[in-house]
Write an enzyme that holds these catalytic residues in place. Structure first.
Site, PDB file in Angstrom:
ATOM      1  N   ARG A 170      17.289  11.744  12.076  1.00 41.10           N
ATOM      2  CA  ARG A 170      15.897  11.309  12.284  1.00 41.10           C
ATOM      3  C   ARG A 170      14.959  12.299  11.623  1.00 41.10           C
ATOM      4  O   ARG A 170      13.991  11.946  10.981  1.00 41.10           O
ATOM      5  CB  ARG A 170      15.592  11.182  13.774  1.00 41.10           C
ATOM      6  CG  ARG A 170      16.031   9.872  14.424  1.00 41.10           C
ATOM      7  CD  ARG A 170      17.489   9.536  14.160  1.00 41.10           C
ATOM      8  NE  ARG A 170      17.946   8.323  14.788  1.00 41.10           N
ATOM      9  CZ  ARG A 170      18.572   8.249  15.968  1.00 41.10           C
ATOM     10  NH1 ARG A 170      18.851   9.343  16.651  1.00 41.10           N
ATOM     11  NH2 ARG A 170      18.962   7.083  16.435  1.00 41.10           N
ATOM     12  N   ASP A 196      28.040   4.458  20.302  1.00 43.24           N
ATOM     13  CA  ASP A 196      26.963   4.048  21.218  1.00 43.24           C
ATOM     14  C   ASP A 196      26.095   2.954  20.605  1.00 43.24           C
ATOM     15  O   ASP A 196      26.010   2.819  19.389  1.00 43.24           O
ATOM     16  CB  ASP A 196      26.071   5.250  21.578  1.00 43.24           C
ATOM     17  CG  ASP A 196      25.410   5.857  20.353  1.00 43.24           C
ATOM     18  OD1 ASP A 196      26.099   5.989  19.322  1.00 43.24           O
ATOM     19  OD2 ASP A 196      24.211   6.169  20.409  1.00 43.24           O
ATOM     20  N   GLU A 197      25.467   2.204  21.474  1.00 40.52           N
ATOM     21  CA  GLU A 197      24.382   1.285  21.134  1.00 40.52           C
ATOM     22  C   GLU A 197      24.719   0.382  19.949  1.00 40.52           C
ATOM     23  O   GLU A 197      23.901   0.187  19.046  1.00 40.52           O
ATOM     24  CB  GLU A 197      23.102   2.083  20.847  1.00 40.52           C
ATOM     25  CG  GLU A 197      22.659   2.917  22.039  1.00 40.52           C
ATOM     26  CD  GLU A 197      21.444   3.787  21.764  1.00 40.52           C
ATOM     27  OE1 GLU A 197      20.628   3.919  22.681  1.00 40.52           O
ATOM     28  OE2 GLU A 197      21.311   4.332  20.656  1.00 40.52           O
ATOM     29  N   TRP A 216      26.648   9.683  28.612  1.00 40.28           N
ATOM     30  CA  TRP A 216      25.203   9.908  28.404  1.00 40.28           C
ATOM     31  C   TRP A 216      24.331   8.970  29.225  1.00 40.28           C
ATOM     32  O   TRP A 216      23.243   9.329  29.631  1.00 40.28           O
ATOM     33  CB  TRP A 216      24.863   9.818  26.913  1.00 40.28           C
ATOM     34  CG  TRP A 216      24.878   8.436  26.317  1.00 40.28           C
ATOM     35  CD1 TRP A 216      25.971   7.753  25.875  1.00 40.28           C
ATOM     36  CD2 TRP A 216      23.749   7.597  26.074  1.00 40.28           C
ATOM     37  NE1 TRP A 216      25.604   6.534  25.386  1.00 40.28           N
ATOM     38  CE2 TRP A 216      24.234   6.409  25.488  1.00 40.28           C
ATOM     39  CE3 TRP A 216      22.370   7.713  26.296  1.00 40.28           C
ATOM     40  CZ2 TRP A 216      23.399   5.350  25.124  1.00 40.28           C
ATOM     41  CZ3 TRP A 216      21.543   6.663  25.927  1.00 40.28           C
ATOM     42  CH2 TRP A 216      22.058   5.505  25.353  1.00 40.28           C
ATOM     43  N   ASP A 229      14.970  15.772  24.395  1.00 44.05           N
ATOM     44  CA  ASP A 229      13.873  15.106  23.672  1.00 44.05           C
ATOM     45  C   ASP A 229      12.858  14.538  24.666  1.00 44.05           C
ATOM     46  O   ASP A 229      11.830  14.013  24.264  1.00 44.05           O
ATOM     47  CB  ASP A 229      14.397  14.002  22.743  1.00 44.05           C
ATOM     48  CG  ASP A 229      15.276  12.978  23.441  1.00 44.05           C
ATOM     49  OD1 ASP A 229      15.897  13.307  24.483  1.00 44.05           O
ATOM     50  OD2 ASP A 229      15.351  11.833  22.960  1.00 44.05           O
ATOM     51  N   TRP A 234      17.732  14.808  20.308  1.00 46.20           N
ATOM     52  CA  TRP A 234      17.443  13.707  19.379  1.00 46.20           C
ATOM     53  C   TRP A 234      16.067  13.998  18.801  1.00 46.20           C
ATOM     54  O   TRP A 234      15.121  14.285  19.543  1.00 46.20           O
ATOM     55  CB  TRP A 234      17.464  12.364  20.119  1.00 46.20           C
ATOM     56  CG  TRP A 234      18.784  12.121  20.784  1.00 46.20           C
ATOM     57  CD1 TRP A 234      19.093  12.299  22.097  1.00 46.20           C
ATOM     58  CD2 TRP A 234      19.992  11.674  20.154  1.00 46.20           C
ATOM     59  NE1 TRP A 234      20.413  11.999  22.317  1.00 46.20           N
ATOM     60  CE2 TRP A 234      20.979  11.612  21.150  1.00 46.20           C
ATOM     61  CE3 TRP A 234      20.323  11.323  18.831  1.00 46.20           C
ATOM     62  CZ2 TRP A 234      22.289  11.211  20.877  1.00 46.20           C
ATOM     63  CZ3 TRP A 234      21.626  10.917  18.562  1.00 46.20           C
ATOM     64  CH2 TRP A 234      22.591  10.863  19.577  1.00 46.20           C
ATOM     65  N   GLU A 239      13.699  12.295  16.859  1.00 46.31           N
ATOM     66  CA  GLU A 239      12.676  11.341  16.411  1.00 46.31           C
ATOM     67  C   GLU A 239      11.278  11.956  16.411  1.00 46.31           C
ATOM     68  O   GLU A 239      10.501  11.752  15.486  1.00 46.31           O
ATOM     69  CB  GLU A 239      12.653  10.108  17.330  1.00 46.31           C
ATOM     70  CG  GLU A 239      13.801   9.142  17.141  1.00 46.31           C
ATOM     71  CD  GLU A 239      15.000   9.447  18.027  1.00 46.31           C
ATOM     72  OE1 GLU A 239      15.141  10.598  18.505  1.00 46.31           O
ATOM     73  OE2 GLU A 239      15.818   8.527  18.239  1.00 46.31           O
TER      74      GLU A 239
HETATM   75  C1  ACM Z   1      22.713   8.154  22.729  1.00 47.43           C
HETATM   76  O1  ACM Z   1      21.788   8.777  23.272  1.00 47.43           O
HETATM   77  N1  ACM Z   1      22.477   7.003  22.114  1.00 47.43           N
HETATM   78  C2  ACM Z   1      24.071   8.639  22.745  1.00 47.43           C
END
Ligand code: ACM
Ligand code: ZN
Length: 759
Positions: free
Chosen positions: A162, A327-328, A394, A421, A469, A471
């Site tokens: 990011r 993930d996701e 997580w 974050d 993270w 971002e």
């Molecule tokens: C995550 O926070 N998508 C692992």
């Protein structure tokens, strides 16, 4: 007379020095706190005579590393000698003497420092304790320390997709981890917004996937989205990666590279669209979120591509574990892709979840065939775990518990406690962050081992990790600000015994480390001693505001008229009853001087304050209030929706009712609705206000259907004729699902409401 004066001042000088030394003795600054710290009488001082005493159990490269590290403090290098009777610092490795892996002992007398490690890592961690002792003075207390870690996995993660950070910062990050006895750096190298590792076989990953066309400005919840129009990117060459691995290895840190799959693949697909379900075209994402475009699981060439990528990753990184993400992964494209559907059929898979499991297992098998193992986010549990996979939990701790019950190793990284974050302060002046609220105290309060775990379960819980993270962290200074001091709490949770946990002692040490970090040019946040508040509300009572600060020997002064607090304002001695609508402003004062920023809270007092409220159905998840009276406590929820004020529902029909307990005249009804489509928060189709005197027959008095604001929509029913009423009801009819083309399409939207005001 003159002689007497001199003697007295010399004596006083000595006394001062002694006092300063005893303060040092009483306050070892070590983070994470050691298993055993015994204070002895006397001090050890580095002087021109001090040497490093050589022992054959320690490699030459370690000596030169330690010597260099000490020189930063001592200014001139301590010589290394084979013999010495006093004034020495001795390092050795002795697994018979120190039995715990990564453990060490450190014995400091007035003439010697003797550090013994179980292994190279233990020696290194003992050396970090020694450096921390020396950080404030070259005179250190005589003491004995015996220490070893609670968990074998002590990780910190960094997302470089990011935002991208230079090698110099990655090294600084590793230095910080080492100083606090972390042993793992989880390097999140690929994601939708940029591919950051050179793969020689696939040059377009460097030429295309490493760059995005522009970047979102501000928080993704704000609309319309604005972009900066600037191409952004970069990647680490394989030579740079080797340099970083070597740097980390010297500091007892293992690097786990993460190559995300099957989701978070937009950047890779922008360079190699043939590995997506539709064939593209794709481009690296320019904003934050989860995207539909993922690797095609039906296409064998996708696996060949990823295996070739992994071959280069494996040959670069000597570590046992390779993180494969997992993930996701949105599965909508798989549902309509003929190749993915054919794979489901041929492999006799039940659904797309099992297809994800097939994907991870196939990649896992490949990685095992190379003598390595996989780690994945907790979604890899869905559809079945590949053999020997380690789960990184997580979305709470349940994934970790589930993996452990299946006799797999797990690492706890719950977003509720260790996602750095998230905001660390509720002050509105706080720089932009993701969504949640995770103050230092909450991180420190986390206990990784669930209360009902058996010793057998505990064996599989190998450790914890903090995640960063990026971002909303465009600079390395911002990363440091978000990381510190919260990562110090994670370090202590990961290393120290739980019975050693003591938040106020931890804060005492954190304050010392803030000073150390300042001298090292590290941007540690300074907000944890600011005011925290809570508002209590009981039925039929006014709200009570409680203020507190962890700042020692400090006072809180406050005003009730909106003016700035000073030491001539009201001194906070007891919780404040809020008798009318007003703004409370408060600040912490130490020795008469304001410390930190001004705290502010607005109260709206109306006829509904403290009156019984009922919700049908009950609120859910993160938006379930601690007390039903949250919507009538005088505090209006703000755009920082993570404060516990907003009450949330995911149902099509919702009712909120307040009972004023006596029939009263009402003329003005209000409630706010929070709308952020990018947080899956949607307006109702309609909101209807009704009133009743008896709770049986209700009269509709106002209907609201227009919610134009992305943010707080105030719904205000101003009745032309005041009415008699005891019960006020708000009925919301909500959309059943998020419309196609919108963020989270097909899922349930949230309705968030707060502060039911009646006048
Ligand atoms: C995550 O926070 N998508 C692992
Ligand atoms: Zn496909």
């Amino acid at each position: 007379m003159r002689f007497l004066f001199l003697t007295v001042s010399i004596l006083l000088g000595c006394l001062n020095q002694l006092l300063a030394q005893s303060a040092l003795l009483a306050e070892p600054p070590i983070i994470p706190i050691p298993v055993l710290y015994q204070q002895h009488i006397g001090t050890f001082q580095v002087t021109a005579k001090t040497i490093i005493l050589f022992d054959t159990s320690v490699e030459d490269s370690v000596y030169s590393f330690f010597q260099q590290s000490l020189t930063i403090l001592t200014k001139s290098a301590l010589p290394i000698h084979k013999k010495g009777r006093a004034d020495y610092i001795k390092f050795s490795i002795n697994p018979q003497q120190i039995t715990e892996p990564e453990g060490y002992s450190l014995a400091i007398t007035s003439s010697t420092v003797v550090l013994v490690g179980h292994d190279k890592a233990g020696l290194f961690y003992g050396f970090q304790s020694l450096l921390q002792l020396f950080s404030r003075s070259l005179i250190i207390p005589a003491c004995f320390i015996k220490d070893h870690p609670r968990f074998s996995y002590r990780g910190m993660h960094l997302d470089v997709s990011r935002n991208f950070f230079p090698v110099s910062f990655i090294k600084k990050y590793i230095d910080i981890l080492a100083y606090y006895k972390f042993n793992t750096f989880h390097w999140h190298l690929t994601d939708d917004q940029g591919w950051r590792i050179e793969i020689k076989k696939y040059p377009l990953l460097q030429q295309i996937a490493a760059y995005r066309n522009e970047t979102l400005i501000g928080h993704k919840k704000e609309l319309p989205h604005h972009f900066d129009g600037k191409k952004y990117g970069g990647y680490y060459t394989q030579n740079e990666i080797k340099e970083v691995i070597e740097y980390a290895t010297q500091r007892s840190i293992t690097i786990i590279p993460e190559i995300e799959m099957p989701g978070h693949a937009m950047a890779a697909l922008s360079a190699y669209p043939q590995y997506g379900c539709t064939g593209g075209p794709y481009s690296a994402a320019t904003f934050w979120g989860i995207f539909d475009e993922v690797y095609c699981a039906g296409n064998d060439s996708t696996f060949i591509f990823l295996q070739n990528v992994l071959d280069e990753v494996i040959s670069l990184f000597p570590t046992t574990y390779i993180h494969v993400g997992g993930d996701e992964c949105v599965k909508t494209k798989w549902k309509s892709c003929p190749k993915c559907q054919k794979r489901i059929q041929i492999e006799h898979l039940k659904d797309e979840d099992e297809l994800q499991s097939y994907f991870i297992k196939r990649i896992g098998d490949y990685i095992y065939s190379k003598g390595r193992k996989i780690i994945g986010w907790d979604e890899i549990l869905e559809g079945g775990l590949p053999p020997d996979a380690t789960v990184m939990s997580w979305r709470g701790i349940e994934g970790g518990i589930d993996a452990i019950r299946q006799k797999h190793n797990a690492i706890m990284t719950p977003e509720s406690h260790v996602y750095l974050d998230y905001y660390q302060s509720l002050y509105p002046q706080e720089p932009l962050a993701a969504a949640g609220y995770t103050p230092l105290s909450k991180v420190y309060a986390y206990e990784p081992i669930p209360a009902d775990f058996s010793p057998e379960d505990t064996k599989y819980l190998i450790g914890i990790q903090g995640n960063i993270w990026t971002e909303y962290m465009p600079t390395s200074q911002k990363v440091e600000y978000m990381m510190l001091p919260r990562a110090l709490a994670i370090a202590e949770l990961a290393w120290s015994k739980s019975e050693k946990k003591n938040y106020s002692d931890f804060l005492r040490r954190v304050r010392m480390h803030q000073e150390i970090m300042k001298t090292k040019g590290i941007n540690c946040a300074d907000v944890f001693d600011e005011i925290t508040d809570s508002v209590t509300i009981k039925t039929d009572q006014l709200p009570i505001l409680h203020l507190s600060t962890s700042s020692p020997k400090s006072e809180i002064y406050y005003t009730l008229d909106g003016s700035n607090p000073s030491i001539s304002s009201l001194l906070y001695k007891a919780p404040i009853e809020i008798v009318k609508s007003r703004t409370v402003r408060a600040a912490v004062f130490f020795e008469g001087k304001q410390k930190g920023r001004v705290f502010e809270k607005d109260f709206h007092i109306s006829k509904s304050i403290g009156k019984p409220v009922s919700f049908t159905p009950t609120p859910k998840g993160n938006y379930k209030p601690v007390n039903n009276l949250t919507t009538v406590n005088g505090i209006v929820g703000t755009t920082r929706y993570n404060t516990g004020e907003w009450v949330g529902f995911q149902d099509t029909n919702v009712e909120v009712q307040v009972d004023l307990q006596t029939i009263q005249t009402v003329s003005d009804l209000r409630i706010n609705v929070l709308v952020y489509h990018w947080q899956r928060m949607w307006a109702p189709i309609q909101l209807v206000f009704s009133v009743s005197e008896n709770g049986q027959s209700f009269k509709e008095v106002y209907t609201h259907t227009n919610f134009p604001i992305n943010g707080i929509n105030s719904v205000h029913a101003s009745l032309q004729q005041p009415l008699k009423a005891r019960y006020i009801r708000i009925k919301a009819i909500n959309p059943a699902s998020i419309p196609a083309g919108e963020y989270g399409a097909g899922g349930r939207p949230w309705l968030l409401v707060d502060e039911f005001e009646v006048n």
